[in-house]
Scaffold this motif. Sequence first.
Motif: not given
Length: 341
Positions: A79, A120, A136, A173
Amino acid sequence: MKEKGKEKGNLIRFDWAMKRLLRNKANYKILEGFLSELLKQNIKIKHFLESESNPKHVNDKTNRADILAENSKGELILIEVQNNHEIDYFHRMVFGTSKLVTDYLEKGQDYKNIKKIYAIHIVYFDLGQGADFIYYGTTNFEGIYKHDQLVLSKRQKLKFGLETPAEIFPEYYVIKVNQFDDNAKNTLDQWVYYLKNNIVEGDFNAQGLDNVREKLNIEKMPSEKRQRYYDYLEELRSNKSQIFTAQDEGFSAGVEHGMEQGMEKGMEKGMEKGMEKGIAQGIEQGIEQGIEQGMEKGIAQGQQEEKIAIAKSLLLTGIDIKTITKVTGLSIDEILKLKKK
């Protein structure tokens, strides 16, 4: 049910929490809730990992925060939060996942041991061009001629426990936070609303947001940590201002330099083209004039030769010189010369 908007201004930014709070096992449910809503599966974090881009001691002055976790399935979840614009950010996304693939495949291991990666990226700037706020991306293989999808064989499905090649490749993402219109239509939108506004509205019920209310409440922080958080916000604003100023000055300088170079090159090009055009026009005119003058000269010469031929014929018949002069327009001297020949 809490009153809508009650949490306004009281919650910590997600990126600051990532650096300092979310690694604590007591706070895992916050990240697990966010990931479960985004990935549409029940995510359980096993532990956090360290990588080159995810050091233990993160400098407060960086404009980016990232965290690397392994879930209960042994998959890697990266992330990353990026606050300031980076034109080559897509390239860095590729580099980050590629490095994770090699970092977590031990020397001598089979390729089948490559870990699945979910990358992400939460960005607070306009990355690329697109009207949506969540994108995505994965890897699929489509036939060029028959337009069918390349799939795993039955043996591969049994051996690896997978259905499609896409399950092997990293999945990306991209959440463009600033592009969200604040209209939370579902539980994932509720998370994006928090990421953008640092607010959890009273009727929000997405997984993990109750923990956000409890764990990331500024008022519940010790005074020293709260002050560090406020210092971070001020530094973030200052960094953005400096970057904006530098970009603006760079743009202005670039425009000015571009205009100068453009004028200079334009003059050079204009002179060059003017000379080329002038030469071309000169050649064209010269050819035209040459043809015209040549034709005039040829006609005049033909007429003179015709006069001489007539004068010679008349001399042979014995007609006097004066008459021949009147008929041909030749001078007496010219006719006398012809007579001598």
